[in-house]
Design a protein around this motif. Structure first.
Motif, PDB file in Angstrom:
ATOM      1  N   GLU A 158      10.893  28.739  -2.199  1.00 41.14           N
ATOM      2  CA  GLU A 158      11.883  27.763  -1.769  1.00 41.14           C
ATOM      3  C   GLU A 158      13.288  28.358  -1.879  1.00 41.14           C
ATOM      4  OE1 GLU A 158      11.378  23.799  -3.584  1.00 41.14           O
ATOM      5  OE2 GLU A 158       9.643  24.691  -4.590  1.00 41.14           O
ATOM      6  N   LEU A 159      14.158  27.882  -1.010  1.00 44.38           N
ATOM      7  CA  LEU A 159      15.556  28.282  -1.099  1.00 44.38           C
ATOM      8  C   LEU A 159      16.282  27.290  -1.992  1.00 44.38           C
ATOM      9  CD1 LEU A 159      17.503  30.406   0.126  1.00 44.38           C
ATOM     10  CD2 LEU A 159      18.147  28.673   1.809  1.00 44.38           C
ATOM     11  N   PRO A 160      16.936  27.753  -3.062  1.00 45.51           N
ATOM     12  CA  PRO A 160      17.670  26.808  -3.917  1.00 45.51           C
ATOM     13  C   PRO A 160      18.767  26.103  -3.121  1.00 45.51           C
ATOM     14  CG  PRO A 160      17.471  28.968  -4.956  1.00 45.51           C
ATOM     15  CD  PRO A 160      17.028  29.141  -3.540  1.00 45.51           C
ATOM     16  N   GLN A 161      19.134  24.918  -3.562  1.00 42.90           N
ATOM     17  CA  GLN A 161      20.285  24.260  -2.969  1.00 42.90           C
ATOM     18  C   GLN A 161      21.531  25.108  -3.212  1.00 42.90           C
ATOM     19  OE1 GLN A 161      21.497  20.623  -4.926  1.00 42.90           O
ATOM     20  NE2 GLN A 161      20.772  21.329  -6.924  1.00 42.90           N
ATOM     21  N   ARG A 162      22.566  24.834  -2.438  1.00 42.79           N
ATOM     22  CA  ARG A 162      23.816  25.553  -2.697  1.00 42.79           C
ATOM     23  C   ARG A 162      24.176  25.421  -4.173  1.00 42.79           C
ATOM     24  NH1 ARG A 162      25.123  23.297   2.261  1.00 42.79           N
ATOM     25  NH2 ARG A 162      26.026  21.492   1.205  1.00 42.79           N
ATOM     26  N   ASN A 163      24.732  26.474  -4.743  1.00 46.87           N
ATOM     27  CA  ASN A 163      25.123  26.435  -6.147  1.00 46.87           C
ATOM     28  C   ASN A 163      26.085  25.274  -6.385  1.00 46.87           C
ATOM     29  OD1 ASN A 163      23.649  28.792  -6.746  1.00 46.87           O
ATOM     30  ND2 ASN A 163      25.335  30.086  -6.059  1.00 46.87           N
ATOM     31  N   THR A 164      25.790  24.476  -7.400  1.00 51.51           N
ATOM     32  CA  THR A 164      26.587  23.282  -7.676  1.00 51.51           C
ATOM     33  C   THR A 164      27.266  23.325  -9.039  1.00 51.51           C
ATOM     34  OG1 THR A 164      24.633  22.162  -8.571  1.00 51.51           O
ATOM     35  CG2 THR A 164      25.101  21.856  -6.225  1.00 51.51           C
ATOM     36  N   GLU A 165      27.002  24.357  -9.824  1.00 55.76           N
ATOM     37  CA  GLU A 165      27.583  24.433 -11.163  1.00 55.76           C
ATOM     38  C   GLU A 165      29.114  24.415 -11.080  1.00 55.76           C
ATOM     39  OE1 GLU A 165      23.483  26.021 -11.417  1.00 55.76           O
ATOM     40  OE2 GLU A 165      25.156  26.228 -10.028  1.00 55.76           O
ATOM     41  N   GLU A 166      29.736  23.728 -12.015  1.00 59.08           N
ATOM     42  CA  GLU A 166      31.183  23.586 -11.985  1.00 59.08           C
ATOM     43  C   GLU A 166      31.863  24.953 -12.038  1.00 59.08           C
ATOM     44  OE1 GLU A 166      34.434  20.512 -13.892  1.00 59.08           O
ATOM     45  OE2 GLU A 166      32.611  20.984 -15.019  1.00 59.08           O
ATOM     46  N   HIS A 167      32.838  25.117 -11.152  1.00 61.96           N
ATOM     47  CA  HIS A 167      33.593  26.365 -11.002  1.00 61.96           C
ATOM     48  C   HIS A 167      32.773  27.485 -10.368  1.00 61.96           C
ATOM     49  CE1 HIS A 167      36.721  24.440 -13.241  1.00 61.96           C
ATOM     50  NE2 HIS A 167      35.982  24.369 -14.328  1.00 61.96           N
ATOM     51  N   LEU A 168      31.511  27.220 -10.061  1.00 67.80           N
ATOM     52  CA  LEU A 168      30.652  28.203  -9.395  1.00 67.80           C
ATOM     53  C   LEU A 168      30.049  27.621  -8.116  1.00 67.80           C
ATOM     54  CD1 LEU A 168      28.748  29.561 -12.541  1.00 67.80           C
ATOM     55  CD2 LEU A 168      30.690  30.633 -11.393  1.00 67.80           C
ATOM     56  N   ASP A 169      30.485  26.417  -7.755  1.00 65.46           N
ATOM     57  CA  ASP A 169      29.880  25.694  -6.652  1.00 65.46           C
ATOM     58  C   ASP A 169      30.309  26.280  -5.304  1.00 65.46           C
ATOM     59  OD1 ASP A 169      32.476  24.600  -7.500  1.00 65.46           O
ATOM     60  OD2 ASP A 169      32.240  23.290  -5.759  1.00 65.46           O
ATOM     61  N   VAL A 170      29.500  25.985  -4.288  1.00 63.08           N
ATOM     62  CA  VAL A 170      29.749  26.449  -2.923  1.00 63.08           C
ATOM     63  C   VAL A 170      29.846  25.242  -2.001  1.00 63.08           C
ATOM     64  CG1 VAL A 170      28.798  27.747  -0.976  1.00 63.08           C
ATOM     65  CG2 VAL A 170      28.595  28.653  -3.306  1.00 63.08           C
ATOM     66  N   GLU A 171      30.858  25.239  -1.171  1.00 65.36           N
ATOM     67  CA  GLU A 171      31.039  24.151  -0.217  1.00 65.36           C
ATOM     68  C   GLU A 171      30.183  24.376   1.023  1.00 65.36           C
ATOM     69  OE1 GLU A 171      35.208  24.081   0.589  1.00 65.36           O
ATOM     70  OE2 GLU A 171      35.744  23.205  -1.356  1.00 65.36           O
ATOM     71  N   GLU A 172      29.881  23.307   1.711  1.00 67.18           N
ATOM     72  CA  GLU A 172      29.133  23.389   2.959  1.00 67.18           C
ATOM     73  C   GLU A 172      29.969  24.115   4.015  1.00 67.18           C
ATOM     74  OE1 GLU A 172      26.861  20.374   6.108  1.00 67.18           O
ATOM     75  OE2 GLU A 172      28.410  19.623   4.751  1.00 67.18           O
ATOM     76  N   TRP A 173      29.322  25.054   4.712  1.00 67.33           N
ATOM     77  CA  TRP A 173      30.042  25.810   5.738  1.00 67.33           C
ATOM     78  C   TRP A 173      30.579  24.892   6.829  1.00 67.33           C
ATOM     79  CZ3 TRP A 173      32.056  30.523   6.446  1.00 67.33           C
ATOM     80  CH2 TRP A 173      32.429  30.893   7.738  1.00 67.33           C
ATOM     81  N   ALA A 174      29.769  23.966   7.264  1.00 69.68           N
ATOM     82  CA  ALA A 174      30.177  23.093   8.366  1.00 69.68           C
ATOM     83  C   ALA A 174      31.387  22.242   8.006  1.00 69.68           C
ATOM     84  CB  ALA A 174      29.004  22.196   8.776  1.00 69.68           C
ATOM     85  N   GLY A 175      31.639  22.065   6.718  1.00 67.93           N
ATOM     86  CA  GLY A 175      32.778  21.263   6.298  1.00 67.93           C
ATOM     87  C   GLY A 175      34.097  22.007   6.288  1.00 67.93           C
ATOM     88  N   GLN A 176      34.080  23.318   6.565  1.00 69.63           N
ATOM     89  CA  GLN A 176      35.321  24.098   6.577  1.00 69.63           C
ATOM     90  C   GLN A 176      36.055  23.879   7.903  1.00 69.63           C
ATOM     91  OE1 GLN A 176      35.971  25.660   3.663  1.00 69.63           O
ATOM     92  NE2 GLN A 176      33.976  24.874   3.039  1.00 69.63           N
ATOM     93  N   PRO A 177      37.380  23.758   7.867  1.00 76.96           N
ATOM     94  CA  PRO A 177      38.124  23.645   9.130  1.00 76.96           C
ATOM     95  C   PRO A 177      37.868  24.861  10.023  1.00 76.96           C
ATOM     96  CG  PRO A 177      39.531  23.134   7.246  1.00 76.96           C
ATOM     97  CD  PRO A 177      38.252  23.685   6.690  1.00 76.96           C
ATOM     98  N   GLU A 178      37.819  24.640  11.330  1.00 75.10           N
ATOM     99  CA  GLU A 178      37.505  25.708  12.280  1.00 75.10           C
ATOM    100  C   GLU A 178      38.450  26.891  12.099  1.00 75.10           C
ATOM    101  OE1 GLU A 178      36.170  28.217  15.052  1.00 75.10           O
ATOM    102  OE2 GLU A 178      35.153  26.426  14.304  1.00 75.10           O
ATOM    103  N   GLU A 179      39.731  26.629  11.918  1.00 73.99           N
ATOM    104  CA  GLU A 179      40.699  27.713  11.765  1.00 73.99           C
ATOM    105  C   GLU A 179      40.411  28.542  10.531  1.00 73.99           C
ATOM    106  OE1 GLU A 179      45.531  28.186  12.229  1.00 73.99           O
ATOM    107  OE2 GLU A 179      44.750  26.504  11.047  1.00 73.99           O
TER     108      GLU A 179
END
Length: 783
Positions: free
Chosen positions: A281-302
């Motif tokens: 299985e692929l783990p969910q995006r890292n969610t640990e505080e200060h180590l978390d990763v945001e969803e790519w689609a949520g980044q502004p296009e620019e």
């Protein structure tokens, strides 16, 4: 002279005459000879490369040379390091656990404890010394990072430099990193490479490979029968992320889809290749505080186009390593040596999260390890538009979303003791592997300490039991030589402790217990300080990694007895390996410095012709303190050029004359401030006074012959910047001011420079001592 006896030793000689002329039986000193049929050996170590970054480990990055070698040899899918660069290097070169040989942290720290000395111990032979003891020629290229930063200057004892640790030849850099387009300080042997500037197309990986080719050719031309051991320690892929422009251009558009999709694609390829088992299985995006990763689609296009460019540069660096491998193989094939060469390839730790949430063009700007976010700045957008990211004007690092993708399918990153920190690719190719090579991926547990005993075992090398007259300790690693030809051979390395920056873990027989040092946070009791959780109260997780290789299912509640056993085993191993005092997180180990370092903070006068002053010595003159620079020069009406410079494109400052004016240029991670005033003629005393009204601010005043000509306020340089040392009479290598460099290159001063003097102000030593005392007290309470 008695011709029957040959030359007569002088009276009192109590040594041994090895050769006599005219004697009937010549006698020569015994020299080390390699075992019969001993192969050449290349150990190639790369920096901060994630588990999935090679094509043969599931990457979309093109690595045909390494893929071909993996097809001829073996890939290891369960290979582990120490989670950090210097400790992995120490473990690799000695076969012992990193704390046991004094390198429990990066060599930039020396808090005064045996496990954290920052250099290899005197009694332990290195891999190079063992190979040389067995008659090999020994060569090293690239990053060393096993010497204290206070002992990297020309007057240092050099006892912990590569030549003194067993290498016949060395070309590279001693520090953790350097600029790939304009290296700040290269060494050839024990000598600093003297250069004012580099060609416009210079790239460090290419230069190191040129030297590696030359070393091999020269050695084999001189004595074809003598095998060589080469330790090629690439600076790539450690930040700054930099690559030739044409190499970056080949990656255009490859990462526009983002880290979430790239990660899924890599997982699918890994399963197809057999690197990881079906059903993983692929783990969910890292969610640990200060180590978390945001969803790519949520980044502004620019912003996405900037974030993708960082990964394009990284991919170009990986491809440059593959090109280096291809070149070495071509040379060896041309010389008829490839079939007699053992080749190992590995990374020192998992991919790095140092770029934080959104990366940066100047990653040292993100100096706090607990900063929870970074922003895509206007500067980042401008440098993207000008196609400067990855070039000589940037010191880039990708955001940790890409580090997560690079570490597929594992959790977290470098420095953590979860598998994303220490599970890395390892390729082993040897002529004797036979038909099993390439057909089966080895899934048995192997640790970096196992490499040395495996090489000595399979080649039949004699291992000295002492060094410098002191008894050596047994290695901690176990040979996996049987595993090379027997797919089913069990791992002899059945348990291993982990510790990195306070993070801990313990592996035993397929089970792994892991805990992470709690992120430093403001606390209710210390609202203006960073709060800590006692080590005894930190939560441990338990994983059955033989079945759950990427640590998705915590079994601590269902198997508490196993967890307690592994925690107790960690404690025992920590005491046995000099792990204590552990990095408690309060900062004491980063604040302490040996008393002898005080010499580097004394006033200094530099005369014309002085080579670049080493980085650490230079930094101690200005770090966290007010200081004064006094320039004594004779200036004509048309005089121009650099009087003093400190730093490069990463950050720095410079004083120069141009167009009849004095200019003080300040570079804070690419943000430029220039103070200017009229330049007097004749014998001139220019004084730059830098005051620190607070630790984040410089108040700068420039005077000429006692008259103020310019003043201003700017951000204080801090951390490891300026990273390049002090130059007088020119701005060598990476320039402080690119605009000035583009007009004049290193811009040597054409007047008469008499001296440049530095007077460090009083660093509030009492405040520093109090800070250390407080940190120790907090740490002791929590341990």
């Amino acid at each position: 002279m008695d011709s029957a006896r040959g030359l007569r030793p002088y009276d009192g000689f109590d040594g041994e005459v090895h050769r006599t002329f005219g004697a009937s039986t010549p006698s020569w000193p015994t020299r080390a000879t390699p075992p019969e049929g001993a192969p050449n050996v290349i150990v190639m170590l790369v920096d901060d490369m994630g588990f999935s970054d090679l094509g043969c480990y599931g990457s979309e990055i093109s690595t045909p040379a390494l893929d071909d070698i993996a097809g001829e040899g073996l890939r290891f899918s369960n290979f582990h390091t120490t989670s950090l660069c210097s400790p992995t290097r120490a473990a690799l070169l000695t076969g012992r656990n990193q704390h046991a040989v004094g390198v429990g942290m990066v060599s930039n720290n020396d808090p005064g404890f045996p496990g954290y000395a920052g250099e290899l111990p005197e009694n332990q032979p290195s891999m190079a010394e063992i190979f040389r003891h067995n008659g090999y020629a020994t060569m090293m290229l690239g990053k060393w990072h096993l010497s204290k930063d206070s002992e990297m200057h020309e007057a240092a004892s050099k006892h912990s430099w590569p030549l003194q640790r067993g290498f016949d030849q060395y070309y590279g850099f001693l520090e953790a990193m350097t600029n790939f387009h304009h290296p700040h300080r290269l060494f050839e042997g024990n000598s600093v490479v003297d250069t004012d500037s580099y060609p416009d197309d210079y790239y460090l990986t290419t230069d190191l490979t040129d030297r590696a080719e030359s070393m091999i050719r020269a050695s084999k031309a001189a004595d074809p029968s003598k095998p060589f051991f080469m330790y090629f320690s690439h600076g790539a892929c450690h930040a700054p992320l930099q690559a030739p422009k044409e190499d970056i251009a080949r990656q255009r558009g490859r990462y526009d889809k983002g880290w979430d999709e790239i990660r899924e694609e890599r997982l699918a390829r890994q399963i197809e290749l057999g690197v990881i088992p079906p059903g993983t299985e692929l783990p969910q995006r890292n969610t640990e505080e200060h180590l978390d990763v945001e969803e790519w689609a949520g980044q502004p296009e620019e912003h996405r186009q900037v974030l993708a460019r960082y990964m394009e540069v990284y991919a170009a660096m990986v491809e440059s390593i593959d090109a280096s491998v291809a070149r070495l193989r071509t040379v060896l094939e041309e010389l008829g040596e490839w079939d007699d060469t053992v080749f190992l390839f590995l990374s020192d730790n998992g991919a790095s999260r140092e770029g934080l949430t959104h990366g940066s063009n100047f990653y040292q700007r993100l100096s706090s390890p607990t900063t929870s976010t970074s922003e895509v700045t206007e500067q980042d957008l401008r440098m993207f538009a000008e196609d400067e990211i990855g070039g000589p004007r940037s010191w880039a690092h990708y955001p940790r979303g890409w580090a997560m993708a690079c570490n597929t399918p594992f959790r977290l990153y470098k420095i953590t003791t979860y598998r994303g920190g220490h599970t890395v690719p390892m390729i082993f190719r040897a002529p004797a592997l036979g038909d099993t090579a390439g057909s089966v991926i080895r899934q048995q547990y192997v640790h970096v300490t196992d490499i040395l005993p495996t090489l000595t075992d399979m080649i039949g090398l004699r291992v000295p039991d002492s060094r410098a007259g002191l008894p050596a300790n047994p290695v901690d690693g176990s040979s996996f030589a049987a595993m090379l030809t027997d797919t089913g051979a069990p791992s002899a390395h059945t348990e291993q402790y982990y510790e990195c920056n306070g993070n801990r873990g313990y592996y035993r027989d397929g089970w792994e217990a892991v805990t992470m040092r709690e992120a430093l946070q403001p606390s209710a009791s210390l609202p203006d300080r960073k709060g800590l959780v006692p080590l005894s109260q930190e939560d441990w997780e338990l994983f059955h990694v033989d079945r759950d290789l990427n640590q998705l299912h915590d079994l601590a509640d269902s198997h508490p007895e196993i967890l307690e056993e592994l925690k107790a085993a960690w404690d025992a191993a920590a005491w046995a390996n000099q792990v204590f005092p552990i990095n408690e997180g309060a900062g004491a180990n980063h604040l302490r410095r040996p008393p002898g370092d005080a010499v580097y903070e004394q006033p200094l006068r530099l005369g014309p012709g002085t080579p670049t002053l080493e980085r650490y010595r230079s930094l101690r003159l200005i770090a966290g303190r007010p200081f004064r620079i006094t320039v004594d020069a004779t200036v004509d009406a048309g005089s121009q050029g650099v009087l003093v410079s400190h730093g490069g494109q990463e950050s720095g400052y410079m004083v120069h004359l141009e167009d009849g004016r004095v200019h003080f240029t300040h570079n804070f991670f690419g943000d430029m401030t220039v103070l200017s005033g009229p330049a007097p003629t004749g014998r001139v005393e220019l004084v730059v006074d830098v005051a620190l009204p607070d630790r984040l601010t410089w108040d700068v005043t420039v005077t000429a012959n006692g008259v103020e000509i310019a003043s201003g306020t700017m951000t204080a340089l801090r951390g490891m910047t300026p990273f390049q040392g002090i130059d007088v009479g020119a701005d060598r290598r990476s320039p402080v001011s690119w605009d000035t460099y583009s007009r004049h290159r290193s811009f040597p001063f054409d007047g008469e420079l008499h001296s440049v003097a530095y007077e460090p102000g009083v660093r509030t030593r009492e405040a520093l001592d109090a800070l250390i005392e407080e940190a120790v007290a907090v740490g002791a309470a929590l341990e």
